[in-house]
Design a protein around this motif. Structure first.
Motif, PDB file in Angstrom:
ATOM      1  N   GLY A  43       0.801  -1.218   0.000  1.00 22.96           N
ATOM      2  CA  GLY A  43       0.000   0.000   0.000  1.00 22.96           C
ATOM      3  C   GLY A  43       0.829   1.261   0.000  1.00 22.96           C
ATOM      4  O   GLY A  43       0.582   2.176  -0.787  1.00 22.96           O
ATOM      5  N   THR A  44       1.866   1.322   0.857  1.00 20.77           N
ATOM      6  CA  THR A  44       2.631   2.569   0.974  1.00 20.77           C
ATOM      7  C   THR A  44       3.465   2.858  -0.260  1.00 20.77           C
ATOM      8  O   THR A  44       3.658   4.018  -0.607  1.00 20.77           O
ATOM      9  CB  THR A  44       3.547   2.563   2.217  1.00 20.77           C
ATOM     10  N   VAL A  45       3.948   1.834  -0.929  1.00 22.57           N
ATOM     11  CA  VAL A  45       4.816   2.035  -2.092  1.00 22.57           C
ATOM     12  C   VAL A  45       4.037   2.004  -3.404  1.00 22.57           C
ATOM     13  O   VAL A  45       4.225   2.860  -4.265  1.00 22.57           O
ATOM     14  CB  VAL A  45       5.956   0.984  -2.114  1.00 22.57           C
ATOM     15  N   LEU A  46       3.147   1.022  -3.561  1.00 21.83           N
ATOM     16  CA  LEU A  46       2.443   0.863  -4.841  1.00 21.83           C
ATOM     17  C   LEU A  46       1.167   1.687  -4.941  1.00 21.83           C
ATOM     18  O   LEU A  46       0.686   1.942  -6.037  1.00 21.83           O
ATOM     19  CB  LEU A  46       2.097  -0.609  -5.074  1.00 21.83           C
ATOM     20  N   GLY A  47       0.602   2.057  -3.805  1.00 24.98           N
ATOM     21  CA  GLY A  47      -0.671   2.767  -3.832  1.00 24.98           C
ATOM     22  C   GLY A  47      -1.834   1.797  -3.691  1.00 24.98           C
ATOM     23  O   GLY A  47      -1.645   0.576  -3.593  1.00 24.98           O
ATOM     24  N   ARG A  50      -2.736  -0.759  -7.111  1.00 26.04           N
ATOM     25  CA  ARG A  50      -1.638  -1.692  -7.401  1.00 26.04           C
ATOM     26  C   ARG A  50      -1.283  -2.534  -6.179  1.00 26.04           C
ATOM     27  O   ARG A  50      -0.932  -3.705  -6.302  1.00 26.04           O
ATOM     28  CB  ARG A  50      -0.425  -0.931  -7.899  1.00 26.04           C
ATOM     29  N   GLY A  51      -1.363  -1.945  -4.992  1.00 28.93           N
ATOM     30  CA  GLY A  51      -1.114  -2.698  -3.769  1.00 28.93           C
ATOM     31  C   GLY A  51      -2.125  -3.821  -3.590  1.00 28.93           C
ATOM     32  O   GLY A  51      -1.761  -4.956  -3.250  1.00 28.93           O
ATOM     33  N   ALA A  52      -3.399  -3.514  -3.821  1.00 23.03           N
ATOM     34  CA  ALA A  52      -4.434  -4.540  -3.726  1.00 23.03           C
ATOM     35  C   ALA A  52      -4.222  -5.619  -4.792  1.00 23.03           C
ATOM     36  O   ALA A  52      -4.394  -6.815  -4.515  1.00 23.03           O
ATOM     37  CB  ALA A  52      -5.819  -3.911  -3.873  1.00 23.03           C
ATOM     38  N   LEU A  53      -3.834  -5.211  -5.995  1.00 29.35           N
ATOM     39  CA  LEU A  53      -3.568  -6.198  -7.054  1.00 29.35           C
ATOM     40  C   LEU A  53      -2.404  -7.114  -6.695  1.00 29.35           C
ATOM     41  O   LEU A  53      -2.447  -8.320  -6.972  1.00 29.35           O
ATOM     42  CB  LEU A  53      -3.283  -5.495  -8.386  1.00 29.35           C
ATOM     43  N   ALA A  54      -1.365  -6.568  -6.078  1.00 34.77           N
ATOM     44  CA  ALA A  54      -0.228  -7.396  -5.658  1.00 34.77           C
ATOM     45  C   ALA A  54      -0.682  -8.445  -4.653  1.00 34.77           C
ATOM     46  O   ALA A  54      -0.274  -9.614  -4.717  1.00 34.77           O
ATOM     47  CB  ALA A  54       0.885  -6.527  -5.074  1.00 34.77           C
ATOM     48  N   MET A  55      -1.549  -8.050  -3.732  1.00 31.42           N
ATOM     49  CA  MET A  55      -2.031  -8.995  -2.735  1.00 31.42           C
ATOM     50  C   MET A  55      -2.997 -10.006  -3.338  1.00 31.42           C
ATOM     51  O   MET A  55      -3.010 -11.172  -2.946  1.00 31.42           O
ATOM     52  CB  MET A  55      -2.681  -8.254  -1.559  1.00 31.42           C
ATOM     53  N   ALA A  93      -6.549  -4.457   3.056  1.00 31.34           N
ATOM     54  CA  ALA A  93      -5.582  -3.735   3.896  1.00 31.34           C
ATOM     55  C   ALA A  93      -4.593  -2.951   3.040  1.00 31.34           C
ATOM     56  O   ALA A  93      -4.292  -1.790   3.341  1.00 31.34           O
ATOM     57  CB  ALA A  93      -4.852  -4.726   4.797  1.00 31.34           C
ATOM     58  N   ALA A  94      -4.090  -3.564   1.984  1.00 33.11           N
ATOM     59  CA  ALA A  94      -3.159  -2.866   1.090  1.00 33.11           C
ATOM     60  C   ALA A  94      -3.853  -1.682   0.417  1.00 33.11           C
ATOM     61  O   ALA A  94      -3.267  -0.603   0.278  1.00 33.11           O
ATOM     62  CB  ALA A  94      -2.601  -3.834   0.049  1.00 33.11           C
ATOM     63  N   PHE A  95      -5.105  -1.873  -0.001  1.00 30.91           N
ATOM     64  CA  PHE A  95      -5.857  -0.800  -0.653  1.00 30.91           C
ATOM     65  C   PHE A  95      -6.049   0.379   0.299  1.00 30.91           C
ATOM     66  O   PHE A  95      -5.774   1.527  -0.065  1.00 30.91           O
ATOM     67  CB  PHE A  95      -7.223  -1.305  -1.142  1.00 30.91           C
ATOM     68  N   VAL A  96      -6.516   0.110   1.515  1.00 29.96           N
ATOM     69  CA  VAL A  96      -6.765   1.187   2.482  1.00 29.96           C
ATOM     70  C   VAL A  96      -5.469   1.924   2.801  1.00 29.96           C
ATOM     71  O   VAL A  96      -5.427   3.160   2.823  1.00 29.96           O
ATOM     72  CB  VAL A  96      -7.417   0.628   3.771  1.00 29.96           C
ATOM     73  N   THR A  97      -4.392   1.173   3.016  1.00 30.49           N
ATOM     74  CA  THR A  97      -3.092   1.781   3.305  1.00 30.49           C
ATOM     75  C   THR A  97      -2.669   2.700   2.159  1.00 30.49           C
ATOM     76  O   THR A  97      -2.282   3.847   2.372  1.00 30.49           O
ATOM     77  CB  THR A  97      -2.032   0.686   3.545  1.00 30.49           C
ATOM     78  N   GLY A  98      -2.742   2.196   0.949  1.00 38.50           N
ATOM     79  CA  GLY A  98      -2.350   2.982  -0.222  1.00 38.50           C
ATOM     80  C   GLY A  98      -3.243   4.192  -0.440  1.00 38.50           C
ATOM     81  O   GLY A  98      -2.767   5.267  -0.828  1.00 38.50           O
ATOM     82  N   TRP A  99      -4.522   4.037  -0.205  1.00 40.72           N
ATOM     83  CA  TRP A  99      -5.467   5.134  -0.398  1.00 40.72           C
ATOM     84  C   TRP A  99      -5.111   6.306   0.515  1.00 40.72           C
ATOM     85  O   TRP A  99      -5.123   7.461   0.091  1.00 40.72           O
ATOM     86  CB  TRP A  99      -6.887   4.636  -0.121  1.00 40.72           C
ATOM     87  N   ILE A 100      -4.767   5.990   1.758  1.00 38.62           N
ATOM     88  CA  ILE A 100      -4.400   7.045   2.706  1.00 38.62           C
ATOM     89  C   ILE A 100      -3.107   7.739   2.257  1.00 38.62           C
ATOM     90  O   ILE A 100      -3.019   8.970   2.254  1.00 38.62           O
ATOM     91  CB  ILE A 100      -4.265   6.482   4.132  1.00 38.62           C
ATOM     92  N   VAL A 101      -2.101   6.969   1.867  1.00 36.29           N
ATOM     93  CA  VAL A 101      -0.821   7.558   1.439  1.00 36.29           C
ATOM     94  C   VAL A 101      -1.015   8.425   0.195  1.00 36.29           C
ATOM     95  O   VAL A 101      -0.413   9.497   0.079  1.00 36.29           O
ATOM     96  CB  VAL A 101       0.241   6.459   1.188  1.00 36.29           C
ATOM     97  N   GLU A 102      -1.856   7.991  -0.717  1.00 36.06           N
ATOM     98  CA  GLU A 102      -2.093   8.762  -1.950  1.00 36.06           C
ATOM     99  C   GLU A 102      -2.746  10.108  -1.670  1.00 36.06           C
ATOM    100  O   GLU A 102      -2.467  11.082  -2.361  1.00 36.06           O
ATOM    101  CB  GLU A 102      -3.001   7.959  -2.894  1.00 36.06           C
ATOM    102  N   ARG A 103      -3.599  10.162  -0.659  1.00 39.11           N
ATOM    103  CA  ARG A 103      -4.404  11.358  -0.454  1.00 39.11           C
ATOM    104  C   ARG A 103      -3.929  12.295   0.653  1.00 39.11           C
ATOM    105  O   ARG A 103      -4.210  13.481   0.602  1.00 39.11           O
ATOM    106  CB  ARG A 103      -5.853  10.948  -0.200  1.00 39.11           C
ATOM    107  N   TRP A 104      -3.236  11.776   1.649  1.00 38.37           N
ATOM    108  CA  TRP A 104      -2.821  12.614   2.779  1.00 38.37           C
ATOM    109  C   TRP A 104      -1.422  13.145   2.505  1.00 38.37           C
ATOM    110  O   TRP A 104      -0.437  12.458   2.662  1.00 38.37           O
ATOM    111  CB  TRP A 104      -2.860  11.815   4.067  1.00 38.37           C
ATOM    112  N   ALA A 124      -7.908  -2.358   9.398  1.00 35.00           N
ATOM    113  CA  ALA A 124      -8.699  -3.009   8.338  1.00 35.00           C
ATOM    114  C   ALA A 124      -8.409  -4.513   8.302  1.00 35.00           C
ATOM    115  O   ALA A 124      -9.333  -5.327   8.167  1.00 35.00           O
ATOM    116  CB  ALA A 124      -8.402  -2.376   6.985  1.00 35.00           C
ATOM    117  N   LEU A 125      -7.142  -4.881   8.438  1.00 32.80           N
ATOM    118  CA  LEU A 125      -6.777  -6.294   8.407  1.00 32.80           C
ATOM    119  C   LEU A 125      -7.383  -7.040   9.593  1.00 32.80           C
ATOM    120  O   LEU A 125      -7.892  -8.155   9.453  1.00 32.80           O
ATOM    121  CB  LEU A 125      -5.260  -6.440   8.399  1.00 32.80           C
ATOM    122  N   TYR A 126      -7.364  -6.428  10.764  1.00 34.09           N
ATOM    123  CA  TYR A 126      -7.926  -7.070  11.953  1.00 34.09           C
ATOM    124  C   TYR A 126      -9.442  -7.244  11.823  1.00 34.09           C
ATOM    125  O   TYR A 126     -10.002  -8.193  12.373  1.00 34.09           O
ATOM    126  CB  TYR A 126      -7.612  -6.253  13.203  1.00 34.09           C
TER     127      TYR A 126
END
Length: 186
Positions: A43-47, A50-55, A93-104, A124-126
């Motif tokens: 999420g933090t690197v791919l966004g 793409r992060g969700a697709l990797a997972m 989890a990867a999607f939510v992480t990336g979404w935050i990094v992309e926007r904040w 989100a993962l929990y």
């Protein structure tokens, strides 16, 4: 496009490599692994996308039987084990992480990536993991949530590490983050 496909595959592989670190299996059958760090970094690197697709790619390979999960596990059986909820939550989890990094963008990247890893890679993962524990173990919501708390100290450390690694990558390779293609300094 080609770079994105390559990086999605590389981060699915990174998550698999993190599975080589020996797990610590808790008494209720769920292993503590380093693979959630891979989810956070996706999420933090791919966004988000793409992060969700990797997972999703990683989970497809696991479902096909490749022993990519910590402890050399793979196959469809892992999706009915007590840890199944956590696995199913990897793409979200990867999607939510990336979404935050992309926007904040109002705070330093390392801080944003760390907080995004806590929100996506832990909260989100929990949510998925606790639901999986409830179903697989027949536990109530409070009981399953209490079981999941055993992972919290390690996951908080992984979130901090994901923030530091993401900021370090941005400093070492400006423009290499697909989550923030315009970043030139951390």
């Amino acid at each position: 496009m080609e770079r994105s496909v390559t990086l999605v595959a590389v981060f699915a592989a990174l998550t698999a490599v993190l599975g080589l670190i020996p797990p610590v299996t808790l008494g209720f059958g769920v292993p503590v692994t380093a693979q959630s760090l891979g989810v956070m970094l996706c999420g933090t690197v791919l966004g988000a996308r793409r992060g969700a697709l990797a997972m999703l790619l990683f989970l497809l390979l696991v479902a096909l039987g490749l022993p990519l999960l910590s402890g050399g596990r793979g196959g469809l059986g892992v999706f009915v084990a007590p840890s199944a909820g956590f696995l199913i939550g990897f793409p979200v989890a990867a999607f939510v992480t990336g979404w935050i990094v992309e926007r904040w963008r109002a705070a330093p990247l390392g801080l944003v990536a760390g907080i995004a890893s806590v929100v996506g890679g832990i909260a989100a993962l929990y949510a998925f993991g606790i639901a999986g524990l409830m179903l697989a173990l027949g536990r109530s919501l409070p009981e399953a949530a209490l079981l999941a708390l055993a992972f919290l100290p390690g996951d908080l450390a992984k979130a901090g590490l994901a923030g530091a690694l993401t900021a370090g990558l941005a400093r070492a390779r400006p423009g290499s983050l697909l989550s923030r293609p315009d970043v030139h300094a951390a």
